[in-house]
Design an enzyme around this catalytic site. Structure first.
Site, PDB file in Angstrom:
ATOM      1  N   GLY A 188       6.370 -13.949   9.130  1.00  0.00           N
ATOM      2  CA  GLY A 188       7.775 -14.173   8.797  1.00  0.00           C
ATOM      3  C   GLY A 188       8.043 -15.324   7.856  1.00  0.00           C
ATOM      4  N   PRO A 228       0.803 -15.010   9.142  1.00  0.00           N
ATOM      5  CA  PRO A 228       1.494 -14.839   7.865  1.00  0.00           C
ATOM      6  C   PRO A 228       0.854 -13.741   7.027  1.00  0.00           C
ATOM      7  CG  PRO A 228       0.130 -16.811   7.822  1.00  0.00           C
ATOM      8  CD  PRO A 228      -0.023 -16.223   9.185  1.00  0.00           C
ATOM      9  N   CYS A 296      11.856  10.772  -9.693  1.00  0.00           N
ATOM     10  CA  CYS A 296      13.092  11.568  -9.634  1.00  0.00           C
ATOM     11  C   CYS A 296      13.894  11.269  -8.365  1.00  0.00           C
ATOM     12  CB  CYS A 296      12.756  13.049  -9.704  1.00  0.00           C
ATOM     13  SG  CYS A 296      11.965  13.461 -11.240  1.00  0.00           S
TER      14      CYS A 296
END
Ligand SMILES: Cc1ncc(COP(=O)(O)O)c(C=O)c1O
Length: 366
Positions: A188, A228, A296
């Site tokens: 985080g 991390p 697309c």
């Protein structure tokens, strides 16, 4: 971290960027691994990490996957009591539970992984019985885990998560006499995705966590772990592409060969990366562009209102902070290739992932 904790462990979250060369660099730095699937566990074992350097945190895993992981000796961080029961008779020596604390915070709703409406973890109310059951099923060593959300730049967040998980630790220890070997605060730690955003004050963040730990443990503290991903690799990479078209209509659309199949985060969360024309860095900014890709989908937008010089065909587009959750989220959607990865060190440069080819695209069709 070493100035705040004597006993700590940093486990790299493989999901951020699973390139084996990155794993090998982080291994040489003494880090462990946070793996979220059996394949990530295999990747870590193949890279030479020992089972006890890995924590396996799956969610909604199959019995087959959990039993396989259990057989490797890797500690499992269970997402529910039900998941633990799936390994009955083969419970790992070391287990933990992912706790869904009431507080969750991430940069986006999609990256907030605890609190109301999070699909992860066991509730605080379930935690006491969870450890009791794990102990009865044969687990010998215990950890506890929380992951409140991703990319948080507020240093107070770490203290808040630490205080919340330590409250749960207190209740479990009081009720079951469980002694925790590690307390894992998950990932985080945030990185600034725009130049004007200040960096996370890491010292303050760990200081807040340390204060919370100090209040809870007078003597020996369990190991303080973090996982991390983004913080370690995000700013290591720049994603390069080229301008393929410019259309000035209701907005000015700058098209390039960087599409959502390569950079999914803007479409997935509304994430914003810093984008420049790398070959025109000193040119005057002339307008705001909707930077779009070749897929697309009308959500195939890489950046919105990006200030750039007037773009020309073949100008080089550079997207910063592309080292985390970019190549790991890439796909061949629309038959578009996944780009090559080049590692640049003091020694030189080296391709560490080849661009995908037509053969890769059709490889598994039978
Ligand atoms: C259990 C766990 N640990 C660590 C991380 C890594 O998070 P970050 O990249 O924000 O540090 C995540 C990301 O989702 C996660 O789910």
């Amino acid at each position: 971290m070493s100035s705040y904790f004597d006993n700590f462990d940093i486990k790299y979250a493989v999901k951020a960027n699973p390139n084996p060369r990155i794993l090998s660099i982080l291994k040489s730095e003494g880090l462990g691994i946070d793996a979220s699937s059996d394949m990530e566990v295999r990747l870590a074992l193949d890279a030479g990490f020992k089972p006890d350097q890995i924590l396996f945190t799956p969610n909604y895993a199959s019995k087959k996957e959990l039993l396989w992981a259990s057989g490797t000796g890797v500690p499992i961080n269970f997402d529910s009591i039900g998941q633990l029961r799936l390994v009955d008779g083969k419970v790992p020596h070391t287990i933990s539970f992912r706790i869904k604390i009431d507080y969750g915070r991430g940069e986006f709703k999609g990256t907030t992984t605890s609190g109301h409406d999070a699909k992860f973890g066991i509730t605080e109310a379930e935690a006491i019985s969870a450890y009791k059951i794990a102990s009865e099923m044969g687990a010998k060593e215990f950890g506890i885990h929380v992951m409140a959300g991703s990319n948080v730049l507020d240093p107070n967040h770490t203290g808040r998560v630490a205080s919340a998980i330590l409250e749960v630790v207190k209740k479990i220890s009081r009720s079951d006499g469980i002694e925790f070997k590690f307390i894992d605060m998950g990932g985080g730690l945030g990185v600034p995705y725009q130049p004007e955003i200040p960096e996370l004050d890491l010292k303050a963040a760990f200081g807040k966590a340390h204060d919370a730990f100090k209040k809870s443990f007078e003597g020996r503290m369990p190991a303080f772990c973090i996982e991390p991903g983004r913080y370690l690799v995000a700013d290591s990479s720049v994603l390069l592409g080229s301008v393929t078209d410019v259309k000035v209509q209701d907005k000015a659309y700058l098209g390039s060969n960087i599409s959502m199949n390569t950079l999914l985060r803007p479409a997935l969360y509304g994430a914003k990366h810093h984008i420049v024309l790398a070959n025109r860095l000193n040119d005057e900014i002339k307008g705001r562009y909707e930077v779009v890709g070749q897929v697309c989908e009308n959500t195939d937008r890489i950046g919105t209102d990006v200030e750039l010089p007037d773009p020309r065909i073949d100008d080089i587009l550079a997207v910063f902070n592309a080292g985390a959750y970019v190549s790991s989220m890439a796909s061949n959607y629309n038959g578009r290739p996944i780009p090559a990865e080049v590692l640049i060190t003091d020694i030189g440069e080296e391709v560490i992932r080849k661009s995908s080819t037509f053969a890769d695209y059709i490889r598994n069709y039978v």
